[in-house]
Design a protein around this motif. Sequence first.
Motif, PDB file in Angstrom:
ATOM      1  N   VAL A  72       0.857  -1.194   0.000  1.00 46.61           N
ATOM      2  CA  VAL A  72       0.000   0.000   0.000  1.00 46.61           C
ATOM      3  C   VAL A  72       0.890   1.240   0.000  1.00 46.61           C
ATOM      4  O   VAL A  72       2.111   1.145   0.118  1.00 46.61           O
ATOM      5  N   ALA A  73       0.253   2.387  -0.113  1.00 44.05           N
ATOM      6  CA  ALA A  73       0.930   3.692  -0.047  1.00 44.05           C
ATOM      7  C   ALA A  73       2.123   3.737  -1.015  1.00 44.05           C
ATOM      8  O   ALA A  73       1.988   3.314  -2.155  1.00 44.05           O
ATOM      9  N   SER A  74       3.294   4.229  -0.574  1.00 40.23           N
ATOM     10  CA  SER A  74       4.409   4.424  -1.509  1.00 40.23           C
ATOM     11  C   SER A  74       4.884   3.085  -2.100  1.00 40.23           C
ATOM     12  O   SER A  74       5.369   3.040  -3.227  1.00 40.23           O
ATOM     13  N   ASP A  75       4.750   1.993  -1.345  1.00 38.41           N
ATOM     14  CA  ASP A  75       5.127   0.680  -1.892  1.00 38.41           C
ATOM     15  C   ASP A  75       4.236   0.331  -3.087  1.00 38.41           C
ATOM     16  O   ASP A  75       4.713  -0.145  -4.117  1.00 38.41           O
ATOM     17  N   LEU A  76       2.941   0.567  -2.922  1.00 39.89           N
ATOM     18  CA  LEU A  76       1.992   0.260  -3.994  1.00 39.89           C
ATOM     19  C   LEU A  76       2.289   1.142  -5.213  1.00 39.89           C
ATOM     20  O   LEU A  76       2.295   0.663  -6.354  1.00 39.89           O
ATOM     21  N   ARG A  77       2.552   2.405  -4.956  1.00 41.11           N
ATOM     22  CA  ARG A  77       2.825   3.322  -6.073  1.00 41.11           C
ATOM     23  C   ARG A  77       4.104   2.905  -6.804  1.00 41.11           C
ATOM     24  O   ARG A  77       4.190   3.001  -8.024  1.00 41.11           O
ATOM     25  N   LYS A  80       3.343  -0.290  -8.906  1.00 43.15           N
ATOM     26  CA  LYS A  80       2.534   0.089 -10.072  1.00 43.15           C
ATOM     27  C   LYS A  80       3.404   0.837 -11.095  1.00 43.15           C
ATOM     28  O   LYS A  80       3.331   0.564 -12.305  1.00 43.15           O
TER      29      LYS A  80
END
Lengths: 211, 271
Positions: A72-77, A80
């Motif tokens: 989630v958050a910066s990891d998810l960005r 992606k």
Amino acid sequence: MARLMDLGLEKLRNMVLDMAELSENTVSTAIDAYVQGKDLRERIYNWSEELRMLQDEVSELAVEIIARYQPVASDLRFVKSCMEVAYGFSRFGRYAHDISDVFGIFGDLSTCDKTAIERVGSQAKEMIRLSIKAFTERNVEMASKLPKMDDVVDDAYLDFVKRSATSPDSDTKCMISGTLILRYLERIADHATYVGESVAYIVSGERAARK
Amino acid sequence: MDKELKAENTKPILISRPVEPLKIQTDKLNAWFGNNHVLKDVSLRIKENHVTAIIGPSGCGKSTLIRCMNRMHELVPQAKVSGAVLLDDANVYAKGVDPVSVRRKIGMVFQKPNPFPTMSVYDNVAAGLKLNGERDHARLDRAVKRSLDLAFLWEEVKHELDKSGSSLSGGQQQRLCIARALAVEPEVLLMDEPCSALDPIATAKIEELITNLKDQYTVVIVTHNMQQAARVSDYTAFLYLGQLIEYGETTNLFENPTEELTERYLTGKFG
């Protein structure tokens, strides 16, 4: 304390950076080969295929990270963006292959004026270099220079097309081959800009409006 | 306490301002257990017919926050509350408000399924209504069927309504507790980690149920499972050390939190 997911994220980053290096080299070689009149189609095709396979591997690893760790958050960005950036690098390879293919379609182009292509080619190479550096360093300021550079490429492409269409002296072979190559360079510049946009998204979550 | 919260009194850290009606608002809500100050000036706006998740590390005040919403916090000896909780426009802590009537409007489901052990499935669901004086069998039958239907349990127990509630599986017991809470027709359903004792299949059923319930109810769920919050909720509030750190649309909060603390908690860098 390192998180389990960090191992996956580091591996993903390294794969994308491998793609960056290969894609930069592939585009650069294709442009130089055209300018120097060399037929390097096979070599560039192989690199382009390698980039395509690497992109698949990046996608698979990204999906695995999502499935295992639900980032989630910066990891998810970041995950992606790696998928998007890997796609961009794969497109670099594809357009480099298209550039080299022009040689196969038209054969000897030694009589054509290559000034515009050399100039735009240098700009596109610089954009690739900058986008990769910005991605590696997560440098938003550096990435923010790319849209203006992209405008220069767009203008050069349109200018060439207009001049070719209106000039009574245009050599058809040179005009069409030049238009195709500039079109591929214009698309490469677009993808370099997208890579830069991913940097801003990773760092701040801001999404740029696509042109 | 004013009937309507004034903008200057509330500082919700909303990423997107809601336009739909609000069901519950907390205003500068503080809670204590003795000298332990567990909630600090929490101002939160909960939208009607949406699912709001409350997340945060252990001890951050998640459960206390929802227990303040239906005045269950005060059942603990030496517990204290200040500030306001508005249900629609009415402060549930206003003088003269009966806590029992608040709890009727704001039902609660707990972490561990707790059906009344000596009662049948039917009686578990009907208990609240009977306590409220309902004696009409036909009405009770209809309410029990409706509640079990809403809790996705009717088809599984319709031939075993006389069976003991405790003889059901863990997931069924939890859905029975949800049916029991729904039977008295609350307006809001509070859920305190309702799936933490359940397996993934039972959890999936409860999550589907929660998503379904928001058509008719406002749901507030406390969960330790961030993926669950991401799956079921429309809005998420992040609490840390008793303070509301961030509140916003779930998708935004999980993709792009605005607060560094939220980012660090969500990515597992502390907590």
